[in-house]
Enzyme design. Structure first.
Site, PDB file in Angstrom:
ATOM      1  N   GLU A   1      29.402  45.308  20.935  1.00 18.99           N
ATOM      2  CA  GLU A   1      29.522  44.664  22.247  1.00 18.99           C
ATOM      3  C   GLU A   1      28.150  44.506  22.902  1.00 18.99           C
ATOM      4  O   GLU A   1      27.345  45.444  22.925  1.00 18.99           O
ATOM      5  CB  GLU A   1      30.409  45.525  23.150  1.00 18.99           C
TER       6      GLU A   1
ATOM      7  N   LYS B   1      36.626  39.273  27.381  1.00 12.08           N
ATOM      8  CA  LYS B   1      37.140  40.623  27.623  1.00 12.08           C
ATOM      9  C   LYS B   1      38.013  40.651  28.870  1.00 12.08           C
ATOM     10  O   LYS B   1      37.609  40.198  29.947  1.00 12.08           O
ATOM     11  CB  LYS B   1      35.950  41.570  27.781  1.00 12.08           C
TER      12      LYS B   1
ATOM     13  N   CYS C   1      35.864  47.076  23.648  1.00 12.83           N
ATOM     14  CA  CYS C   1      35.493  48.314  24.324  1.00 12.83           C
ATOM     15  C   CYS C   1      36.570  48.853  25.287  1.00 12.83           C
ATOM     16  O   CYS C   1      37.568  49.410  24.837  1.00 12.83           O
ATOM     17  CB  CYS C   1      34.156  48.121  25.030  1.00 12.83           C
TER      18      CYS C   1
END
Length: 265
Positions: free
Chosen positions: A40, A114, A149
């Site tokens: 990431e 995300k 994440c």
């Protein structure tokens, strides 16, 4: 299926341009792999929020997308290029934490913004807009479900990915060392409860004074850890048998007994 996770170090003393060149060389060295994964926000650092605006890029013609497209094409691999700070529309639109998946011919196959932004009242949570779309990608070896994440802490997202056909979860991260125990437990939980392979690629090093956990992992649909990196920069390669997803779901058909939510296809 050969999968390779590139757990690269993010060092603030190295320029983003130099890190792109280094990452591209690492990707090119993986010719013969089926899937290569980067972490990431590796061009800027996941915790380096003061640099997000200056490091923002376009997906069409941006420096990271251009470099990773060429590297995927040269290596002939599917490349999950981790994520970048995307600005859309360019040049004045909001920022997104966006993952990029390139096909072996170098074309951008799909992108995932995300959904869950970390930071509570600071950092990514206030500087970036959130995505709103579940994203999967059908590779010859199976269907990937994309997450990033902090998404890992929200199991409902992964149920939706399974409902959409996911057989492998690819999770790039910039996970802090102080929560390494959570990283391990949550990754195994997502693999076990969804009966999928999990390929999770983190960063090494320290950026914005936050030591990174590293410990990229590949976990099978039964929850067994097939490979785990250490804390330093490392190239982690593992051979997977994609048919184990269907075999696990047939031998132990727990997903069939779901009561809440839609049953998987």
């Amino acid at each position: 299926m050969r999968a390779t996770l590139l757990q690269i170090e993010v060092d603030p003393a190295e320029t983003a341009a130099d890190r792109r060149r280094r990452a591209a060389a690492l990707v090119r060295a993986q010719a013969g792999a089926d899937l290569v994964v980067l972490p990431e926000l590796w061009p800027v650092g996941a915790f380096a929020s003061d640099d997000f605006a200056a490091g923002a890029e376009r997906l069409d013609g941006g420096p990271t997308a251009e470099a990773m497209s060429a590297a995927a094409r040269d290596a002939g691999v599917w490349l999950h290029a981790g994520s970048v700070v995307e600005r859309d529309p360019w040049p004045d639109g909001p920022l997104y934490n966006t993952s990029l998946l390139f096909a072996p011919d170098g074309t951008l196959h799909t992108a995932y913004r995300k959904i869950h932004r970390f930071g509570f009242d600071r950092g990514e949570a206030v500087l970036m807009a959130g995505g709103s779309r579940i994203v999967t990608a059908a590779l010859p070896q199976g269907v990937l479900g994309l997450a990033t994440c902090y998404d890992l802490r929200f199991p409902e997202q992964f149920r939706l990915l399974v409902d959409a056909g996911a057989e492998m979860l690819v999770i790039p991260a910039g996970w802090p060392a102080r929560r390494l125990a959570h990283w391990r437990v949550l990754l195994q939980a997502r693999a076990i409860e969804n009966q999928v392979f999990v390929l999770a690629c983190g960063t090494a090093g320290t950026h914005a004074d936050v030591p990174q956990a590293g410990h990229s992992m590949v976990i099978d649909p039964w929850g067994a850890v097939l490979a785990e990196a250490g804390a330093a920069e490392e190239v982690l390669t593992v051979e997977l048998d994609p048919s184990r997803v269907a075999a696990t779901r047939s031998d132990f058909p727990v997903l069939r007994d779901r009561v809440l939510g839609a049953p998987p296809r």
